[in-house]
Motif scaffolding. Structure first.
Motif, PDB file in Angstrom:
ATOM      1  N   PRO A 100       0.771   5.496   9.223  1.00  0.00           N
ATOM      2  CA  PRO A 100       0.419   4.782   8.002  1.00  0.00           C
ATOM      3  C   PRO A 100      -0.833   3.923   8.122  1.00  0.00           C
ATOM      4  CG  PRO A 100       2.761   4.577   8.472  1.00  0.00           C
ATOM      5  CD  PRO A 100       2.132   5.178   9.672  1.00  0.00           C
ATOM      6  N   LEU A 101      -1.232   3.588   9.351  1.00  0.00           N
ATOM      7  CA  LEU A 101      -2.403   2.745   9.546  1.00  0.00           C
ATOM      8  C   LEU A 101      -3.666   3.556   9.807  1.00  0.00           C
ATOM      9  CD1 LEU A 101      -0.798  -0.012  11.817  1.00  0.00           C
ATOM     10  CD2 LEU A 101      -1.055   0.006   9.323  1.00  0.00           C
ATOM     11  N   ARG A 130       3.529   6.752   1.270  1.00  0.00           N
ATOM     12  CA  ARG A 130       3.912   5.381   0.990  1.00  0.00           C
ATOM     13  C   ARG A 130       5.170   5.008   1.787  1.00  0.00           C
ATOM     14  NH1 ARG A 130      -0.497   4.985  -0.786  1.00  0.00           N
ATOM     15  NH2 ARG A 130      -1.152   4.537  -2.938  1.00  0.00           N
ATOM     16  N   ASP A 131       5.135   3.822   2.383  1.00  0.00           N
ATOM     17  CA  ASP A 131       6.317   3.207   2.981  1.00  0.00           C
ATOM     18  C   ASP A 131       6.817   2.181   1.973  1.00  0.00           C
ATOM     19  OD1 ASP A 131       8.226   1.826   4.387  1.00  0.00           O
ATOM     20  OD2 ASP A 131       6.967   1.456   6.145  1.00  0.00           O
ATOM     21  N   LEU A 132       7.971   2.437   1.369  1.00  0.00           N
ATOM     22  CA  LEU A 132       8.458   1.573   0.303  1.00  0.00           C
ATOM     23  C   LEU A 132       9.042   0.265   0.823  1.00  0.00           C
ATOM     24  CD1 LEU A 132      10.049   4.142  -2.175  1.00  0.00           C
ATOM     25  CD2 LEU A 132       7.693   3.345  -2.000  1.00  0.00           C
ATOM     26  N   LEU A 135       6.165  10.890   0.011  1.00  0.00           N
ATOM     27  CA  LEU A 135       4.865  11.453  -0.347  1.00  0.00           C
ATOM     28  C   LEU A 135       4.835  11.487  -1.866  1.00  0.00           C
ATOM     29  CD1 LEU A 135       4.177  14.450   2.075  1.00  0.00           C
ATOM     30  CD2 LEU A 135       2.953  12.276   1.961  1.00  0.00           C
ATOM     31  N   ALA A 136       3.961  10.683  -2.444  1.00  0.00           N
ATOM     32  CA  ALA A 136       3.862  10.604  -3.901  1.00  0.00           C
ATOM     33  C   ALA A 136       2.829  11.597  -4.399  1.00  0.00           C
ATOM     34  CB  ALA A 136       3.484   9.188  -4.334  1.00  0.00           C
ATOM     35  N   PRO A 149       4.781   6.707  -9.949  1.00  0.00           N
ATOM     36  CA  PRO A 149       4.356   5.300  -9.988  1.00  0.00           C
ATOM     37  C   PRO A 149       3.630   4.846  -8.727  1.00  0.00           C
ATOM     38  CG  PRO A 149       6.592   5.520 -10.826  1.00  0.00           C
ATOM     39  CD  PRO A 149       6.210   6.857 -10.281  1.00  0.00           C
ATOM     40  N   GLU A 150       3.873   5.524  -7.581  1.00  0.00           N
ATOM     41  CA  GLU A 150       3.228   5.141  -6.326  1.00  0.00           C
ATOM     42  C   GLU A 150       1.929   5.897  -6.081  1.00  0.00           C
ATOM     43  OE1 GLU A 150       4.050   2.767  -4.242  1.00  0.00           O
ATOM     44  OE2 GLU A 150       5.819   2.145  -5.388  1.00  0.00           O
ATOM     45  N   HIS A 151       1.490   6.699  -7.052  1.00  0.00           N
ATOM     46  CA  HIS A 151       0.257   7.496  -6.891  1.00  0.00           C
ATOM     47  C   HIS A 151      -0.821   6.951  -7.818  1.00  0.00           C
ATOM     48  CE1 HIS A 151      -2.472  10.924  -6.620  1.00  0.00           C
ATOM     49  NE2 HIS A 151      -1.766  11.355  -5.598  1.00  0.00           N
TER      50      HIS A 151
END
Length: 282
Positions: free
Chosen positions: A6-7, A242-244, A251-252, A257-259
Motif C-alpha cells: 500500500p505504500l 484501498r485499506d478500509l 480493489l475499487a 465510493p472508494e474510486h
C-alpha cells in the motif's frame, strides 16, 4: 498471487495483450484458462487467459505488414482509443503471438498446410515469431479478435501492465494446451464453473479474469458474447487498492465510493474484497 504494497507506487504500466478464447460446448459457452507457474513473478499460480507483454519485435514493420483484416488506423478505431496506429496494430500482433505461445491456437492463415505442434515447438526452441510467420507465409487475422476491455494494474503492484483484452473463437481444429513452461496446466470451463471453482478455493482467479468471467456468464454462446463486445466501447478499468482500516482490503473499480472515477465502467459490483486470501466481487 498479487504483490501489493500500500505504500508503494509501482512503475509505469507496460503495454500487454490478452486473448479470451471461446468455444461452444454442450453445457454452453466455454473459455480457455491456463495456470501460471507458482514461481511466476506476476500472478503466480493463478488461472488466467493466454497473454503477455508487448515486445519490441511485435512492432517490426515486416510483421505488421503480415496483419490482415485491419490496418493501423482501423486497429486504433477498433480499440476506440487515441493511440498511435502502429502501436494499435502491434497490440493485435502481441495478442496473437502470446496466444500461440501459451495455448497453441494460431489466429492466422497460410496458403499451405501448417503442422501446428511443430511450429509451436520451433517457437519454444527460440525461433522468433516474426521469423516463423515469414517462413510459413502467415497472414495474421486481426479481424478474428474483438476488443473486450482494457485493464491497468493498480499503482501499488510491483509489476504493472496496461492490458487490452480481446475475445476470439478458437478454431475447432486447433488443440488448445498450456506450454509447460510459463503455464503448467490448462482447461476449458464454462464461466460459471470457473467462478464456482474460485469461490470454492479450487482455483485462483485474479480480479480482471474473475470479472471477465462474470460478464461472459451472461451469454449463452460465443456469437452472443462477440456481438455484445462489438456493440460497446471497450471499457477502461483502472482499479485502486484501498485499506478500509477495519481489516478489510478492497480493489475499487470506477463507480465505487472508494474510486476517484464516479461513473461505473463495468456492469456488476464496483469492488473486489479480499477474503481468505482471494478477491471476490462485492
Amino acid at each position: 498471487m498479487l504483490d501489493i504494497d500500500p505504500l508503494r507506487e509501482g512503475p509505469p504500466p507496460r503495454a500487454a495483450a490478452t486473448v479470451i478464447l471461446l468455444r461452444d460446448a454442450p453445457d454452453g459457452l466455454e473459455v480457455f484458462l491456463v495456470r501460471r507457474t507458482k514461481g511466476a513473478a506476476f500472478m503466480g499460480g493463478a488461472y488466467v487467459f493466454p497473454g503477455g507483454k508487448l515486445d519490441d519485435a511485435d512492432r517490426a514493420p515486416a510483421l505488421l505488414a503480415r496483419v490482415s483484416g485491419l490496418d493501423g488506423e482501423s486497429a486504433a478505431r477498433t480499440l476506440d482509443e487515441q493511440i498511435d496506429p502502429d502501436l494499435a496494430l502491434s497490440l493485435f500482433v502481441a495478442a496473437m503471438r502470446e496466444t500461440f505461445e501459451e495455448s497453441g491456437v494460431l489466429l492466422a492463415t497460410s496458403p499451405r498446410a501448417i503442422d501446428l505442434p511443430e511450429a509451436r515447438a520451433r517457437i519454444a526452441s527460440g525461433v522468433a515469431f516474426g521469423a516463423l510467420c515469414e517462413d510459413l507465409d502467415l497472414a495474421l487475422d486481426a479481424s478474428a479478435m474483438v476488443p473486450f476491455a482494457r485493464w491497468v494494474t493498480p499503482v501499488v503492484e510491483q509489476r504493472r501492465f496496461d492490458a487490452r483484452f480481446f475475445l476470439a473463437i478458437a478454431p475447432p481444429d486447433h488443440d488448445a494446451r498450456h506450454d509447460d513452461a510459463e503455464t503448467i496446466t490448462s482447461t476449458w470451463l464454462t464461466p460459471r464453473a470457473a467462478i464456482d471453482a474460485h469461490l470454492a478455493a479450487r482455483i485462483d482467479l485474479p480480479p480482471p479474469t474473475l470479472r471477465t468471467l462474470e460478464e461472459l456468464a451472461t451469454h449463452r454462446d460465443a456469437t452472443s458474447a462477440l456481438a455484445a463486445a462489438r456493440a460497446r466501447k471497450p471499457p477502461l478499468v483502472r482499479p485502486v487498492f484501498r485499506d478500509l482500516g477495519d481489516g478489510t482490503w478492497i480493489l475499487a473499480l470506477p463507480g465505487d465510493p472508494e474510486h476517484p472515477e464516479a461513473h461505473a465502467s463495468l456492469p456488476g459490483p464496483t469492488r473486489f474484497t479480499l477474503r481468505d486470501g482471494r478477491f471476490v466481487s462485492g
